[in-house]
Write a protein that holds these residues in place. Structure first.
Motif, short mmCIF file in Angstrom:
data_model
loop_
_atom_site.label_atom_id
_atom_site.label_comp_id
_atom_site.label_asym_id
_atom_site.label_seq_id
_atom_site.Cartn_x
_atom_site.Cartn_y
_atom_site.Cartn_z
N SER A 1 64.96 55.45 49.96
CA SER A 1 64.44 56.66 50.00
C SER A 1 63.36 56.19 47.95
O SER A 1 63.85 55.75 47.21
N ILE A 2 62.77 57.36 48.39
CA ILE A 2 61.44 58.16 46.69
C ILE A 2 62.64 58.89 46.21
O ILE A 2 62.68 60.17 47.13
N LEU A 3 63.03 59.30 45.05
CA LEU A 3 63.12 59.75 44.20
C LEU A 3 62.54 60.75 43.36
O LEU A 3 62.79 62.22 43.53
N GLY A 4 61.21 60.29 43.51
CA GLY A 4 60.37 61.25 42.98
C GLY A 4 58.83 60.50 42.86
O GLY A 4 58.86 59.45 43.35
N VAL A 5 57.88 61.25 42.51
CA VAL A 5 56.19 61.36 42.63
C VAL A 5 55.68 61.38 41.66
O VAL A 5 55.80 62.51 41.23
N LYS A 6 54.37 60.61 40.91
CA LYS A 6 53.89 61.28 40.35
C LYS A 6 52.42 60.63 40.69
O LYS A 6 52.36 59.76 41.41
N GLU A 7 51.19 60.94 40.01
CA GLU A 7 50.34 60.21 41.10
C GLU A 7 49.02 60.38 39.33
O GLU A 7 48.94 61.44 38.80
N ILE A 8 48.94 59.34 38.54
CA ILE A 8 47.64 59.20 37.13
C ILE A 8 46.86 57.63 37.92
O ILE A 8 47.41 57.22 37.75
N ASP A 9 45.82 58.78 38.24
CA ASP A 9 44.36 57.49 37.76
C ASP A 9 44.81 56.84 39.03
O ASP A 9 44.41 55.13 38.51
N GLN A 10 45.04 57.29 40.15
CA GLN A 10 44.63 56.27 41.51
C GLN A 10 46.08 55.01 41.52
O GLN A 10 45.66 54.20 42.49
N THR A 11 46.70 56.52 40.41
CA THR A 11 48.39 55.04 40.64
C THR A 11 49.36 55.71 41.26
O THR A 11 49.09 56.52 41.20
N PHE A 12 50.50 55.63 42.01
CA PHE A 12 51.33 56.19 42.54
C PHE A 12 52.33 55.59 41.83
O PHE A 12 53.23 54.22 42.06
N ILE A 13 53.08 56.34 40.98
CA ILE A 13 54.47 56.19 40.31
C ILE A 13 55.75 56.91 41.03
O ILE A 13 55.54 58.31 41.05
N SER A 14 56.72 56.28 41.17
CA SER A 14 57.74 56.16 42.29
C SER A 14 58.99 55.98 42.48
O SER A 14 58.98 54.82 41.64
N PHE A 15 59.81 57.27 42.34
CA PHE A 15 61.03 56.30 41.84
C PHE A 15 61.99 56.30 43.10
O PHE A 15 62.25 56.59 44.00
N VAL A 16 62.21 54.82 43.36
CA VAL A 16 62.55 53.84 45.02
C VAL A 16 63.92 53.41 44.80
O VAL A 16 64.86 53.08 43.36
N TRP A 17 65.01 53.98 45.48
CA TRP A 17 66.39 53.91 45.89
C TRP A 17 66.13 52.70 47.15
O TRP A 17 65.73 53.08 48.24
N ILE A 18 66.92 51.87 46.71
CA ILE A 18 66.65 50.73 48.00
C ILE A 18 67.92 50.14 48.07
O ILE A 18 68.54 49.66 47.05
N TYR A 19 68.62 50.41 49.20
CA TYR A 19 69.75 50.63 49.69
C TYR A 19 69.95 49.18 50.27
O TYR A 19 68.66 48.87 51.92
N MET A 20 70.55 47.64 50.30
CA MET A 20 70.14 46.38 51.01
C MET A 20 72.03 46.08 51.74
O MET A 20 72.63 46.32 50.61
N LEU A 21 71.94 45.53 52.84
CA LEU A 21 73.20 44.42 53.41
C LEU A 21 72.99 44.57 53.90
O LEU A 21 71.91 43.59 55.29
N TRP A 22 73.71 43.00 53.85
CA TRP A 22 73.67 41.21 54.43
C TRP A 22 75.15 41.07 54.78
O TRP A 22 75.64 41.43 54.39
N GLU A 23 75.46 39.85 55.26
CA GLU A 23 76.63 39.37 55.99
C GLU A 23 76.35 38.04 54.68
O GLU A 23 75.34 37.46 55.13
N ASP A 24 77.23 37.75 53.89
CA ASP A 24 77.68 36.43 53.61
C ASP A 24 78.69 35.54 54.15
O ASP A 24 79.62 36.25 54.49
N PRO A 25 78.62 34.72 54.69
CA PRO A 25 79.57 33.86 55.49
C PRO A 25 80.76 32.96 54.68
O PRO A 25 81.79 32.77 54.86
#
Length: 477
Positions: A78-102
């Motif tokens: 999910s994107i929490l915020g966005v900024k744009e300066i000099d052809q760069t994309f500054i984003s505040f990202v929220w990453i959720y991960m889920l996996w199985e560990d035997p």
């Protein structure tokens, strides 16, 4: 004593065997902590000890019973915020991960109903996710904890400040819509060992991101789409999840602070046609307007990136208005030149009349305006081409009376002779007076014609430009 030692060894083997038989969901979920225990007094410590989650036994390899089967990691971003300066994309990202560990499994009823717990993230293996477009190292502090569940699933959340490359297409600036991508992939694992799964419903992903977003700054979040593909890397294929974020620029600030002021300056240039061309006020006023538009162009140069494929329409807008104002300035210079030409002619005529008036005053003549009224002395001067001194020297005594009679006859009719001289002088005055007025009339007609042409061309330029601005399609980056 030996019997006790053997019993402990059997217990350890059984527990290790149970831990290795718990990789698939189809198994009986037998794990190292599935045996019956008495009620635990310290569930957290007991689970950690039971699972051998200590710093001395860190699990730093991919957890899998069969190494030929990939580990599936569920990711959601999910994107929490966005900024744009000099052809760069500054984003505040929220990453959720889920996996199985035997290696992770326990019965909650044996540990006081404990179903999940949070442990230090360094104790367990984590997917080595990276964002392919990232151009700067993340400076945020990583999440030091990870959540494990009794059924074997591990949950990990990361918040990143991602500075990534994004090619901005600013042809329609500030009415542009931009699309930037963030690609999640593993650093070293091929798709045979690590694969990703995600929500394929783009509508739900968009709505969830919109709820999570904290700050949009000058951008309005529109949508987010997600897809996966296999990409080759170092003679092996990797599974990549691509998130495409579509945003629209908030144009109100640019309209108020840039487009409208430039248009008002252009309106002042149109209003300058009511200023008189005889003085230098109009010329200095238009030069001041040109300088103001130049300042606005410098501001625009700081806003727009220099790597655009096409000339932005806002640059065409500024250049077009600047060019029209230059043409208006040149027309003002031409009109002032024509008027100055008339003024110079009038000054030469005034100097000529002034010198003639001084000469007439020496001969006791009267001068009234543009019409010359010659008195008796002027008539005498015109009648005789020879100076009076020569006439007196050659005059004879016997002709003195004849000259006196002729002089008396001229004195009796001074008005008639004055009118005879006045007629040609008046015609000559009108002929000379018509020349200065000619260029003034030409300048006035030129100014009127240019004004209507100028307004027409300006209106067409603005209408066509704003029509293209509104109907042009957004280019893909």
């Amino acid at each position: 004593m030996k019997t006790v030692i053997l019993a402990l060894m059997v217990l350890v083997v059984v527990s290790q065997g149970g831990s290795t038989n718990n990789n698939s969901k189809d198994d009986n979920n037998n794990g190292p902590c599935d045996h019956d225990r008495k009620k635990s007094k310290f569930p957290y410590e007991d689970v950690l000890n039971c699972l051998h989650l200590t710093k001395n036994k860190e699990q730093l390899v991919r957890p899998a019973r069969d190494y030929k089967k990939p580990t599936w990691v569920h990711v959601q971003m999910s994107i929490l915020g966005v900024k744009e300066i000099d052809q760069t994309f500054i984003s505040f990202v929220w990453i959720y991960m889920l996996w199985e560990d035997p290696h992770i499994y326990w019965k909650p009823q044996n540990f006081g109903g404990l179903d999940k717990m949070t442990v230090p993230a360094d104790l367990l293996w984590k997917p080595d996710l990276m964002i392919e477009e990232m151009i700067e190292k993340d400076k945020d502090v990583p999440n030091p904890f990870i959540t494990i569940h009794s059924n074997g699933f591990v949950q990990y959340v990361r918040e990143l400040m991602v500075v990534s490359s994004c090619r901005m297409q600013v042809y329609k600036f500030p009415f542009d819509t931009q699309s930037c991508t963030l690609s999640l992939k593993s650093i070293i694992y091929p798709e045979e060992e690590l694969k990703f799964e995600f929500f394929e419903n783009n509508t739900l992903v968009t709505e969830w991101t919109r709820k999570m977003m904290r700050n949009e700054s000058e951008w309005l979040f529109i949508s987010m789409t997600v897809e996966d593909k296999s990409v080759p890397r170092f003679h092996q294929n990797q599974n990549v999840v691509i998130y495409t974020i579509t945003m629209k620029r908030r144009s109100l600030l640019y309209i108020v602070n840039f487009l409208v002021p430039v248009l008002l300056l252009f309106g002042l240039d149109l209003a300058s046609f009511v200023i008189s061309d005889s003085g230098g006020e109009k010329l200095s006023f238009e030069v001041t307007l040109l300088l103001a538009v130049t300042v606005m162009q410098l501001i625009l140069n700081d806003i727009l990136p220099s790597s655009s494929d096409k000339i932005p329409l806002i640059a065409v807008y500024c250049i077009g208005i600047f060019g029209l104002m230059i043409v208006s300035l040149l027309e003002t210079i031409v009109v002032m030149y024509l008027i100055e030409k008339d003024s110079a002619s009038k000054e030469r005529k005034a100097d000529k009349n002034r010198s003639l008036s001084e000469d007439c005053g020496d001969k006791q003549c009267n001068y009234d305006g543009d019409v010359k009224k010659w008195t008796h002395c002027a008539c005498v001067c015109n009648v005789s081409d020879e100076p009076p001194s020569e006439l007196l020297s050659v005059a004879k005594e016997d002709k003195r009376s004849q000259l006196m009679e002729e002089s008396n006859s001229l004195e009796k009719h001074p008005d008639e002779l004055s009118e005879a001289v006045k007629g040609p002088a008046l015609l000559l005055s009108r002929k000379e007076g018509s020349k200065p007025d000619y260029w003034t009339r030409v300048a006035k007609k030129l100014d009127i014609i240019f004004f209507f042409v100028y307004v027409t061309v300006s209106a067409l330029f603005l209408v066509v430009l704003f029509s293209v601005w509104t109907n042009a399609e957004d280019e893909k980056g």
